[in-house]
Enzyme design. Structure first.
Site, short mmCIF file in Angstrom:
data_model
loop_
_atom_site.label_atom_id
_atom_site.label_comp_id
_atom_site.label_asym_id
_atom_site.label_seq_id
_atom_site.Cartn_x
_atom_site.Cartn_y
_atom_site.Cartn_z
N HIS A 97 0.84 -1.20 0.00
CA HIS A 97 0.00 0.00 0.00
C HIS A 97 0.87 1.25 0.00
O HIS A 97 1.95 1.26 0.61
CB HIS A 97 -0.89 0.04 1.24
CG HIS A 97 -1.74 -1.17 1.40
ND1 HIS A 97 -2.67 -1.55 0.46
CD2 HIS A 97 -1.80 -2.11 2.37
CE1 HIS A 97 -3.27 -2.66 0.86
NE2 HIS A 97 -2.76 -3.02 2.02
N GLU A 115 -2.03 -0.63 8.09
CA GLU A 115 -2.96 -1.64 8.59
C GLU A 115 -2.25 -2.54 9.58
O GLU A 115 -1.01 -2.55 9.65
CB GLU A 115 -3.53 -2.48 7.44
CG GLU A 115 -2.53 -3.36 6.74
CD GLU A 115 -3.11 -4.05 5.49
OE1 GLU A 115 -3.84 -3.39 4.73
OE2 GLU A 115 -2.81 -5.23 5.29
N HIS A 172 3.24 -7.55 1.60
CA HIS A 172 2.51 -8.39 2.54
C HIS A 172 1.45 -9.23 1.85
O HIS A 172 0.94 -8.86 0.79
CB HIS A 172 1.87 -7.55 3.64
CG HIS A 172 0.82 -6.60 3.16
ND1 HIS A 172 1.12 -5.40 2.55
CD2 HIS A 172 -0.53 -6.66 3.18
CE1 HIS A 172 0.00 -4.77 2.23
NE2 HIS A 172 -1.03 -5.52 2.59
N ARG A 192 -0.87 -4.53 -6.49
CA ARG A 192 -0.62 -5.97 -6.52
C ARG A 192 0.75 -6.20 -7.16
O ARG A 192 0.98 -5.84 -8.32
CB ARG A 192 -1.72 -6.67 -7.30
CG ARG A 192 -1.72 -8.17 -7.16
CD ARG A 192 -2.87 -8.82 -7.92
NE ARG A 192 -4.17 -8.57 -7.32
CZ ARG A 192 -5.22 -8.09 -7.98
NH1 ARG A 192 -5.15 -7.82 -9.26
NH2 ARG A 192 -6.36 -7.90 -7.36
#
Ligand code: ZN
Length: 312
Positions: A97, A115, A172, A192
């Site tokens: 991200h 996150e 991740h 991605r």
């Protein structure tokens, strides 16, 4: 609201999802490949209905916009956090991200995404992907171009109760057989990097290699759980898992009773084991609620494991 504001999760069907959201939490899921329950969300892609109290039937985003006093007058226009339960039956694609600055510039002013993951359950010998083994951007690019994914991607073994802070720029992915609670900034921007060369409807899913290389932190740095015990009350306790510039996340183990302050500006709670009461209201496994800023304390009774977060 002097009572908990309960929310109805929004379910997401995904190619990698399973049926544990039903078999464990009793949710009425749309199919046997339901990967996500957006449990506390005001995001346009999944805006939760409030299912209790005077705002019953309204969307969380609307109540946040119109009754900011319930949220401690929090200054951000957008509800700051998004809480999900993720049931991965098969491997998720490997992603990264952006931070606020990169997303703001390159994704129409969107927020970036910090996150964190609490491992609720996993199969034996399950691993998770956090980080990579490239020492510089040049090496990262080279390893990607040469498709040396096995050398590049860093896998670590996990067990229930483990916790990971995934800062922007961290490579991740969750692997099949993992059930997690995710607390994140309210954003849906994901790049991605690799999808195990899988096909969906005969085609590979789109990758975002250049944007991934832009944002991946080199070298990778781990951000460990704090696991700081803040309070013990009989057999009950409060453990702070992480505090960062966007949120604080704590685990509450209730065995009998536990009283905590309801942290400002407001706090979100997810019941992840057991049942009991909060300030006299019955709560059970799978419930998610907000205690608004007018509520000063949270008095829990029963036997429960709860993850609570507050925006910073
Ligand atoms: Zn992510």
């Amino acid at each position: 609201m002097s009572e908990p504001m309960f929310l109805q999760p929004v379910f997401k069907e995904t190619i990698w999802g399973g049926n544990k959201l039903k078999s464990i939490y009793g949710y009425d899921i749309p199919s046997e490949t339901t990967g996500e329950a957006w449990s506390v969300s005001a995001h346009p892609n999944g805006d939760c209905d409030i299912i209790s109290g005077s705002f019953k039937g309204e969307k969380l985003s609307k109540v946040y916009a119109e009754h900011r006093e319930l949220f401690g007058g929090y200054a951000k226009d957008v509800f700051p956090l998004l809480i999900k339960i993720i049931d991965a039956k098969s491997d998720l694609s490997i992603q990264v991200h952006p931070d606020d600055e990169y997303a703001g510039k390159n994704e129409n002013g969107s927020l970036g995404k910090m996150e964190c993951w609490y491992i609720l359950d996993c199969e034996k010998d399950t691993k998770i992907i956090v980080g990579h083994n490239a020492s510089s951007k040049e090496e990262l690019r080279k390893m990607i171009e040469e498709k040396r994914w096995g050398d590049l991607i860093r896998e670590i073994p996990i067990k229930p109760g483990d916790f990971f802070q995934i800062v922007p720029g961290t490579v991740h992915a969750i692997k099949g057989g993992t059930l997690i609670l995710e607390t994140q900034q309210n954003s849906d921007i994901t790049y991605r990097l690799y999808d195990y060369d899988r096909l969906q409807n005969g085609k590979p899913r789109e990758l975002h290699i250049e944007k991934s290389i832009d944002v991946v932190n080199c070298p990778h740095e781990d951000h460990l759980a704090e696991n700081a015990i803040e309070k013990e009350e009989g057999a009950s306790k409060v453990t702070r898992l992480i505090s960062c510039k966007y949120y604080e996340v704590r685990k509450l183990d209730v065995d009998g009773s536990l009283t905590t302050g309801n942290l400002k500006p407001f706090s979100i709670y997810s019941i992840l084991k057991g049942e009991g009461t909060v300030n006299g209201t019955p709560v059970k496994l799978g419930d998610h609620f907000i205690l608004t800023s007018d509520i000063e304390k949270a008095e829990f009774k029963g036997n429960m494991m709860i993850i609570t977060s507050r925006p910073v």
